[in-house]
Design a protein around this motif. Structure first.
Motif, PDB file in Angstrom:
ATOM      1  N   CYS A  59       0.846  -1.193   0.000  1.00 25.29           N
ATOM      2  CA  CYS A  59       0.000   0.000   0.000  1.00 25.29           C
ATOM      3  C   CYS A  59       0.887   1.252   0.000  1.00 25.29           C
ATOM      4  O   CYS A  59       2.061   1.196   0.391  1.00 25.29           O
ATOM      5  CB  CYS A  59      -0.882  -0.037   1.240  1.00 25.29           C
ATOM      6  SG  CYS A  59      -1.965   1.395   1.408  1.00 25.29           S
ATOM      7  N   CYS A  61       0.924   3.500   2.032  1.00 28.52           N
ATOM      8  CA  CYS A  61       1.348   3.810   3.406  1.00 28.52           C
ATOM      9  C   CYS A  61       2.642   3.070   3.777  1.00 28.52           C
ATOM     10  O   CYS A  61       3.234   3.343   4.817  1.00 28.52           O
ATOM     11  CB  CYS A  61       0.241   3.466   4.403  1.00 28.52           C
ATOM     12  SG  CYS A  61      -0.082   1.695   4.538  1.00 28.52           S
ATOM     13  N   CYS A  68      -1.843  -3.246   6.380  1.00 26.67           N
ATOM     14  CA  CYS A  68      -2.207  -1.824   6.264  1.00 26.67           C
ATOM     15  C   CYS A  68      -3.379  -1.540   7.200  1.00 26.67           C
ATOM     16  O   CYS A  68      -4.347  -2.305   7.249  1.00 26.67           O
ATOM     17  CB  CYS A  68      -2.590  -1.513   4.818  1.00 26.67           C
ATOM     18  SG  CYS A  68      -3.621  -0.058   4.640  1.00 26.67           S
ATOM     19  N   TRP A  71      -6.773  -1.191   4.949  1.00 27.99           N
ATOM     20  CA  TRP A  71      -7.284  -2.344   4.201  1.00 27.99           C
ATOM     21  C   TRP A  71      -7.426  -3.598   5.048  1.00 27.99           C
ATOM     22  O   TRP A  71      -8.296  -4.432   4.778  1.00 27.99           O
ATOM     23  CB  TRP A  71      -6.430  -2.585   2.948  1.00 27.99           C
ATOM     24  CG  TRP A  71      -6.554  -1.438   1.989  1.00 27.99           C
ATOM     25  CD1 TRP A  71      -5.578  -0.576   1.601  1.00 27.99           C
ATOM     26  CD2 TRP A  71      -7.756  -0.991   1.334  1.00 27.99           C
ATOM     27  NE1 TRP A  71      -6.087   0.380   0.744  1.00 27.99           N
ATOM     28  CE2 TRP A  71      -7.416   0.145   0.564  1.00 27.99           C
ATOM     29  CE3 TRP A  71      -9.086  -1.429   1.324  1.00 27.99           C
ATOM     30  CZ2 TRP A  71      -8.358   0.844  -0.206  1.00 27.99           C
ATOM     31  CZ3 TRP A  71     -10.017  -0.747   0.564  1.00 27.99           C
ATOM     32  CH2 TRP A  71      -9.651   0.366  -0.185  1.00 27.99           C
ATOM     33  N   HIS A 256      -3.842   5.670   1.263  1.00 29.60           N
ATOM     34  CA  HIS A 256      -3.794   4.195   1.186  1.00 29.60           C
ATOM     35  C   HIS A 256      -4.130   3.694  -0.212  1.00 29.60           C
ATOM     36  O   HIS A 256      -4.979   2.830  -0.387  1.00 29.60           O
ATOM     37  CB  HIS A 256      -4.746   3.590   2.216  1.00 29.60           C
ATOM     38  CG  HIS A 256      -4.320   3.848   3.626  1.00 29.60           C
ATOM     39  ND1 HIS A 256      -3.323   3.127   4.243  1.00 29.60           N
ATOM     40  CD2 HIS A 256      -4.732   4.772   4.526  1.00 29.60           C
ATOM     41  CE1 HIS A 256      -3.152   3.587   5.473  1.00 29.60           C
ATOM     42  NE2 HIS A 256      -3.995   4.595   5.664  1.00 29.60           N
TER      43      HIS A 256
END
Ligand SMILES: [Zn+2]
Length: 301
Positions: A59, A61, A68, A71, A256
């Motif tokens: 991701c 991030c 994550c 998610w 994200h």
């Protein structure tokens, strides 16, 4: 009442869907929009099952999707098993991809598939909104087929930005090798692709009128604040925080995003204004670009 719908619309956040061709700046527009309070970007979320939950892509991030914070929470909240992920991937594919547009536009999918599509997206968007606290979600999945399917699923909640790019800029962008992203296209392939996707976008903008806002990539990169101002007036979403960030040369964050342009891997993104696409194209390609420009003019996109 929509034939797709099965979830009351009051549970959903507002969804701004970015429809556009490959390499037309959909990811940077999503980043611009999602850097204002109350707005969350989910990238090309039509690929979240394939790229995120099945292939385990990283991701924006920096975490694997399984770790994550967004998610992994969405998956837990939606209670998706591996079998659900697999069927979700197939279902999303059925209502995405450029080749699926005629069937989706004509409403040819079976009623149970339409209901499942609405259910799955409703759950996903609600889970993202609950976790992020966002009132508006930006989905930059690009496909015209998904735009229509979402609009039919949630007619009161979806608004569509139709983002197009100049033929010369697109031709140049598609001629460059681009590892891990969309593959390069020849002049002829770009021409056919352009004629087809622009016709799909025209159908969507004709069908949904004022719920579709036409924006040009060239306008976004040369004068982002004016483009954001237009989007704000059309959508009613306050984007002043992003305008202030750009004006003060501050940093934007990618949030994200799992699938999208590779700029998502930058932790901090500084927006660089740029002018018209000035492509040094060879002669046969220049003639093709002239035809594409005339076509764009006729379609008013
Ligand atoms: Zn993440």
């Amino acid at each position: 009442m929509s034939e797709y719908r099965s979830i009351p619309s009051e549970k959903l956040p507002r969804i701004i869907y970015i429809m556009g061709s490959g390499r037309s700046g959909t990811t940077i527009l999503e980043v611009l929009l999602s850097n204002s309070p109350g707005v969350a970007g989910v990238g090309e979320v039509t690929h979240i099952f394939r790229d995120g939950y099945i292939n385990g892509d990283v991701c924006a991030c920096g975490s694997d999707v399984s770790e994550c914070e967004l998610w992994s929470t969405v998956r837990r909240q939606c209670d998706w098993s591996d079998a659900d992920i697999s069927s979700g991937e197939k279902l999303f594919r059925r209502f995405s991809w450029h080749s699926k547009f005629p069937g989706v536009a004509m409403g040819l999918a079976p009623a149970n598939a339409k209901k499942e599509f609405a259910d799955l997206n409703g759950k996903l968007f609600s889970a993202v909104a609950k976790h992020s606290g966002a009132h508006t979600i930006i989905d930059s999945s690009k496909y015209a087929a998904r735009a229509i399917a979402l609009m039919r699923s949630f007619p009161d909640d979806v608004m569509i930005i139709c983002l197009t790019r100049s033929p010369s800029g697109l031709m140049q962008a598609f001629s460059k090798p681009n590892k891990n992203e969309q593959k390069p296209k020849s002049t002829l392939a770009t021409f056919i692709y352009y004629i087809y996707v622009m016709a799909c976008f025209r159908v969507v903008s004709w069908r949904y009128g004022r719920r579709v806002l036409k924006i040009r990539y060239e306008d976004v990169v040369s004068d982002p604040c004016t483009a954001l101002d237009r989007i704000e007036r059309w959508s009613g979403v306050d984007l002043s925080a992003t305008r202030e960030t750009i004006s003060s040369d501050g940093f934007l964050e990618p949030g994200h995003i799992v699938t999208g342009n590779r700029l998502r891997y930058q932790k901090k993104i500084r927006f660089r204004r740029s002018g018209e696409d000035r492509a040094a194209l060879r002669m046969p390609t220049r003639i093709v670009v002239m035809i594409m420009n005339a076509y764009r003019f006729i379609l008013q996109l």
